[in-house]
Every structure is written in C-alpha cells, then in structure tokens.
Design a protein around this motif. Structure first.
Motif, PDB file in Angstrom:
ATOM      1  N   ILE A 326       0.840  -1.199   0.000  1.00  0.00           N
ATOM      2  CA  ILE A 326       0.000   0.000   0.000  1.00  0.00           C
ATOM      3  C   ILE A 326       0.872   1.245   0.000  1.00  0.00           C
ATOM      4  N   GLY A 327       1.895   1.263   0.826  1.00  0.00           N
ATOM      5  CA  GLY A 327       2.772   2.429   0.915  1.00  0.00           C
ATOM      6  C   GLY A 327       3.449   2.770  -0.397  1.00  0.00           C
ATOM      7  N   GLU A 328       3.775   1.732  -1.178  1.00  0.00           N
ATOM      8  CA  GLU A 328       4.460   1.951  -2.456  1.00  0.00           C
ATOM      9  C   GLU A 328       3.507   2.304  -3.594  1.00  0.00           C
ATOM     10  N   ASN A 329       2.226   1.940  -3.455  1.00  0.00           N
ATOM     11  CA  ASN A 329       1.324   2.025  -4.608  1.00  0.00           C
ATOM     12  C   ASN A 329       0.082   2.897  -4.436  1.00  0.00           C
ATOM     13  N   SER A 330      -0.280   3.236  -3.220  1.00  0.00           N
ATOM     14  CA  SER A 330      -1.531   3.969  -3.024  1.00  0.00           C
ATOM     15  C   SER A 330      -1.308   5.464  -2.809  1.00  0.00           C
ATOM     16  N   SER A 331      -1.429   6.228  -3.876  1.00  0.00           N
ATOM     17  CA  SER A 331      -1.348   7.691  -3.759  1.00  0.00           C
ATOM     18  C   SER A 331      -2.513   8.204  -2.918  1.00  0.00           C
ATOM     19  N   TYR A 332      -3.630   7.493  -2.954  1.00  0.00           N
ATOM     20  CA  TYR A 332      -4.836   7.860  -2.203  1.00  0.00           C
ATOM     21  C   TYR A 332      -4.553   7.852  -0.698  1.00  0.00           C
ATOM     22  N   VAL A 333      -4.012   6.749  -0.200  1.00  0.00           N
ATOM     23  CA  VAL A 333      -3.715   6.633   1.222  1.00  0.00           C
ATOM     24  C   VAL A 333      -2.608   7.596   1.617  1.00  0.00           C
ATOM     25  N   ARG A 334      -1.557   7.688   0.804  1.00  0.00           N
ATOM     26  CA  ARG A 334      -0.453   8.600   1.136  1.00  0.00           C
ATOM     27  C   ARG A 334      -0.954  10.030   1.279  1.00  0.00           C
ATOM     28  N   LYS A 335      -1.831  10.463   0.376  1.00  0.00           N
ATOM     29  CA  LYS A 335      -2.367  11.825   0.444  1.00  0.00           C
ATOM     30  C   LYS A 335      -3.208  12.008   1.706  1.00  0.00           C
ATOM     31  N   GLN A 336      -4.026  11.025   2.038  1.00  0.00           N
ATOM     32  CA  GLN A 336      -4.836  11.134   3.252  1.00  0.00           C
ATOM     33  C   GLN A 336      -3.953  11.273   4.493  1.00  0.00           C
ATOM     34  N   VAL A 337      -2.883  10.494   4.545  1.00  0.00           N
ATOM     35  CA  VAL A 337      -1.971  10.555   5.688  1.00  0.00           C
ATOM     36  C   VAL A 337      -1.311  11.928   5.757  1.00  0.00           C
ATOM     37  N   ILE A 338      -0.812  12.402   4.624  1.00  0.00           N
ATOM     38  CA  ILE A 338      -0.120  13.698   4.600  1.00  0.00           C
ATOM     39  C   ILE A 338      -1.076  14.831   4.948  1.00  0.00           C
ATOM     40  N   ASP A 339      -2.306  14.762   4.464  1.00  0.00           N
ATOM     41  CA  ASP A 339      -3.299  15.785   4.812  1.00  0.00           C
ATOM     42  C   ASP A 339      -3.544  15.829   6.314  1.00  0.00           C
ATOM     43  N   SER A 340      -3.503  14.681   6.962  1.00  0.00           N
ATOM     44  CA  SER A 340      -3.713  14.616   8.411  1.00  0.00           C
ATOM     45  C   SER A 340      -2.509  15.135   9.192  1.00  0.00           C
ATOM     46  N   LEU A 341      -1.374  15.254   8.525  1.00  0.00           N
ATOM     47  CA  LEU A 341      -0.147  15.755   9.156  1.00  0.00           C
ATOM     48  C   LEU A 341       0.113  17.210   8.784  1.00  0.00           C
ATOM     49  N   ALA A 342      -0.952  17.968   8.609  1.00  0.00           N
ATOM     50  CA  ALA A 342      -0.834  19.362   8.151  1.00  0.00           C
ATOM     51  C   ALA A 342       0.077  20.192   9.059  1.00  0.00           C
ATOM     52  N   PHE A 343       0.056  19.900  10.371  1.00  0.00           N
ATOM     53  CA  PHE A 343       0.879  20.675  11.305  1.00  0.00           C
ATOM     54  C   PHE A 343       2.370  20.504  11.045  1.00  0.00           C
ATOM     55  N   MET A 344       2.756  19.448  10.298  1.00  0.00           N
ATOM     56  CA  MET A 344       4.159  19.209   9.998  1.00  0.00           C
ATOM     57  C   MET A 344       4.613  19.978   8.756  1.00  0.00           C
ATOM     58  N   ARG A 345       3.680  20.710   8.156  1.00  0.00           N
ATOM     59  CA  ARG A 345       3.963  21.647   7.054  1.00  0.00           C
ATOM     60  C   ARG A 345       4.557  20.967   5.816  1.00  0.00           C
ATOM     61  N   TYR A 346       4.054  19.772   5.504  1.00  0.00           N
ATOM     62  CA  TYR A 346       4.477  19.101   4.284  1.00  0.00           C
ATOM     63  C   TYR A 346       3.788  19.723   3.075  1.00  0.00           C
ATOM     64  N   GLU A 347       4.560  19.921   2.018  1.00  0.00           N
ATOM     65  CA  GLU A 347       4.004  20.391   0.745  1.00  0.00           C
ATOM     66  C   GLU A 347       4.017  19.207  -0.217  1.00  0.00           C
ATOM     67  N   LEU A 348       2.821  18.704  -0.533  1.00  0.00           N
ATOM     68  CA  LEU A 348       2.697  17.512  -1.368  1.00  0.00           C
ATOM     69  C   LEU A 348       2.862  17.850  -2.839  1.00  0.00           C
ATOM     70  N   ASN A 349       3.703  17.082  -3.520  1.00  0.00           N
ATOM     71  CA  ASN A 349       3.837  17.165  -4.970  1.00  0.00           C
ATOM     72  C   ASN A 349       2.846  16.154  -5.562  1.00  0.00           C
ATOM     73  N   GLU A 350       1.673  16.656  -5.966  1.00  0.00           N
ATOM     74  CA  GLU A 350       0.592  15.778  -6.423  1.00  0.00           C
ATOM     75  C   GLU A 350       1.028  14.903  -7.603  1.00  0.00           C
ATOM     76  N   GLU A 351       1.739  15.487  -8.537  1.00  0.00           N
ATOM     77  CA  GLU A 351       2.163  14.747  -9.720  1.00  0.00           C
ATOM     78  C   GLU A 351       3.122  13.618  -9.354  1.00  0.00           C
ATOM     79  N   GLU A 352       4.069  13.910  -8.474  1.00  0.00           N
ATOM     80  CA  GLU A 352       5.041  12.894  -8.055  1.00  0.00           C
ATOM     81  C   GLU A 352       4.357  11.805  -7.233  1.00  0.00           C
TER      82      GLU A 352
END
Length: 400
Positions: A326-352
């Motif tokens: 899942i970690g290697e293949n699910s952009s869906y789950v990765r985005k959900q996790v990163i969105d929940s970590l907003a306080f860590m100030r991650y800037e997601l590269n959607e295309e990557e």
C-alpha cells in the motif's frame, strides 16, 4: 554467489534464488496450499511459468520438488547458502545467525509467542536442511531489528513477573523491511546511518511503523504479536483489552473465536464489509461507497497519529518513508496521511505522488522542519539473501 531464500508459512513454501552481486532473482516460486489434496507448485524462470500438482503435499514434499526444479534448470550447483525468514526470535536473537541445533531449539522456544508462524518456519527449515544437508542455512528474524528498543518502549504496563518468566513484552515485526528502508534512506539522503532519524511506514495487508533514531529502531507499532498497532487488512490493530471480557460474557465468544474475530475478520475488511484489498476499497470509495471511504479514512488516520507520536522519541526527523504494497502504490492513502499531518507543514507534490506506483520511487513531499517524504520499494528477500551470504563469508573467514 547465490542465496536460496525460503519463506515458509503454515500452508505454503515460497522460495527465490537470488544472485548477490546484482540482487537479481534468477528463479522464484511457491508451493501451496500444503496439506490439501489440491496442493501445487508454481515456478517462474526466464519469463516462463511452470505449474504442477504435488504428489507429496507436505513441506518436505514441496522442498523436494523445489530442489528438483533447481536441478532441472541447472541451478542447484549455484546455491552457496540458504536463508530462512523466521518471524519471531524473541530476545534470543539480535541479528541473523547460522543455523545449528542450538538455533533450532531457541526458535522452538519462541513458538508460544508466534504459534501461527514459528512452527511453520521450523518445518520449512528442517525440510530444506533435509533436501540441502551440505549447505549452510541462515535464520533471519523479523523481530531482530527492534531489539535495540529501550525498556520504556518495549515493556507493557503489566507486573514485571510476566515479562521475567514468560517474555511478555513488545517485540515488533517487519524488521527486515524497516532495516532495508533505513539503509536506503541513508543512501538517498547522503547521511551516515548513525546520524539518521526516520519514520519507516511499512503498509500492506499487515502494517507497522518504526521510529529509527541514529540508525536503530527505538519504537515500533506492533507488539508481542503482529495484531497490535495500526488498523490492517483483516486485523483490528490496538483495541481496548476489556473487549475480550465483553465478547466472552455478552456474546459467548471463546478465546479462539475472539482471536479469529480480531485477526481475520476486522480491519479494513470488517470496517468496509467489502474487502481487505486497498485497491478495491479505493475504487468503491471514489464511487461514493461510504463504508469503503470510512475504512480508508480510519486506516490513514491511525497511520498519521502513529507518525506524529514518534516525533517524541526521535526529537528530530530527517525523512518519512512509505513502503510495502500500500505504501508503495496507493497515492490515495499517502495523500490522506499527509493531509492529516498538516501541522508538519508538508508540501505535497501531487504529480510525483501519482507517479509513485508499480515500482516507481521518489520524493513526494517536503517540509521545512521535518524533511522529505519518500516512497521506497522494500526488498525483504534481498536483505535475507545478503544477510545469508554475509554470515557465510564471515564464517569462512573465521575458519581460515
């Protein structure tokens, strides 16, 4: 040099012949479901697939048939050593070891801690040793990498007697994968291992997260068994232990029924009432299926919460790494996790993030405070093969 890697389950025997210099898989296969009348072996070699029913349907029969294929393809003479995955090494093993009778006895003493896995691992080892008696055999333990955890991380809040007498403590699993990811992160970040702080998120049907400080595991989400921690494919993850009494008293569940309930009927499967397959759940969620979406939301939320918790022991973070199916293949789950970590100030590269799928790796997000988020494909079989040949070479040096 070549290593034959064997991963033996209660009803399966998986194997791969790996060339050390290139980490290339020369031949691979699986025999399953062992013990049944329809057990078969499937072997892949040079792009071709070979399949046949097994006459001897136990692990010894599967090991013999595996060796027959290696002989037929002229590969048996290339085997330098055999590496075995062993799930539980308790406190006996802090690293991979050459197998002798003392090793077998210690693995057997771990059986109560992993009754579904260690007995099968032992059967696989003994079957392979019978077929390949003149080759060195090496045990590589899922738990070994986490033996560096401090007491405050591995002890439960239980009377100390139960730890002293019965070894009840947190052990952690997926150690071979977390160790591989730690080494890869050090290379990609160009940082010495003993200065590296990462969070490794191995997400698959079984899922765990490890906090790695100065290159060593200091905490991990799984515990005495692989049931503790995150919500998984069919496992509940951490729950209130009071649930056991509630199920027994009010629903007349037996211990075995509770074990089945928590290990096989819960997690993504239980929450969605559809499937434990993340791909199917994503598809249904995107079509508006509420429970599929909720199951993935809970899965991602628990992952994010665990990641945030590991900032406590780490103090400083160089990278967060996603791996596993899942970690290697699910952009869906990765985005959900990163969105929940907003306080860590991650800037997601959607295309990557979308590109990292099917073997593609990369950096999908960056933070000015907490470093990069990487997607790295794990290679547990490669690690087992490398450990096996390293131990063989060290043994030869001692004898010289």
């Amino acid at each position: 040099m070549h290593s034959l890697v064997i991963n033996c389950g209660s009803s399966s025997l998986k194997f791969a012949l790996i060339k050390a210099s290139t980490n290339e898989t020369i031949l691979e296969g699986v025999a399953e479901p062992l013990g049944s009348d329809y057990a078969k072996i499937v072997v892949k070699y040079h792009g071709e697939k070979f399949e046949e029913s097994l006459v001897e349907v136990d692990h010894f029969g599967a090991a013999k048939k595996m060796f027959t294929y290696l002989q037929e393809f002229g590969l048996s003479g290339k085997i330098d050593a055999v590496g075995h995955r062993v799930v539980h090494g308790a406190e006996y093993f802090k690293s991979s070891v050459l197998i002798d009778q003392a090793t077998l006895d210690a693995i057997e003493r771990c059986n109560p801690l992993a009754p579904l896995h260690n007995p099968a691992n032992l059967i696989g080892i003994k079957a392979a040793m019978e077929v390949l008696p003149n080759h060195p055999h090496v045990a590589v333990f899922d738990t070994a990498f986490h033996q560096s955890m401090p007491e405050k991380a591995y002890l439960y809040g239980l009377p100390m007697e139960i730890y002293r007498k019965y070894n009840v403590r947190r052990y952690g699993f997926h150690g071979t994968s977390h160790r591989f990811i730690t080494e890869q992160a050090a290379i990609r970040l160009n940082k010495p291992m003993d200065e590296l702080n990462i969070i490794s998120a191995h997400l698959g049907n079984g899922a765990s997260i490890a906090a790695v400080k100065d290159g060593k595991s200091v905490d991990t989400s799984m515990g005495l068994t692989p049931l503790e921690g995150l919500v998984m494919g069919t496992r509940s993850g951490s729950i209130d232990p009071g649930l056991f009494k509630y199920l027994e008293k009010n629903l007349n569940y037996s211990i075995d029924e509770i074990d089945q309930f928590l290990n096989k009927e819960s997690g993504l499967l239980g929450l969605s009432e559809l499937s434990n397959d993340c791909r199917q759940l994503q598809e249904h969620a995107q079509k508006g299926h509420r429970q599929a979406a909720l199951a993935l939301e809970i899965f991602s939320y628990r992952i994010a919460k665990q990641i945030a918790a590991y900032l406590v022991p780490l103090e400083r973070l160089d990278a967060l790494v996603f791996t596993g199916g899942i970690g290697e293949n699910s952009s869906y789950v990765r985005k959900q996790v990163i969105d929940s970590l907003a306080f860590m100030r991650y800037e997601l590269n959607e295309e990557e993030n979308l590109r990292c799928f099917g073997g593609y790796e990369g950096t999908i997000a960056t933070s000015p405070v907490f470093g990069d988020i990487l997607v790295v494909c794990t290679d547990e079989e490669g690690m087992i093969a490398r450990d096996t040949l390293d131990i063989l070479q060290n043994a030869e040096l001692k004898e010289a």
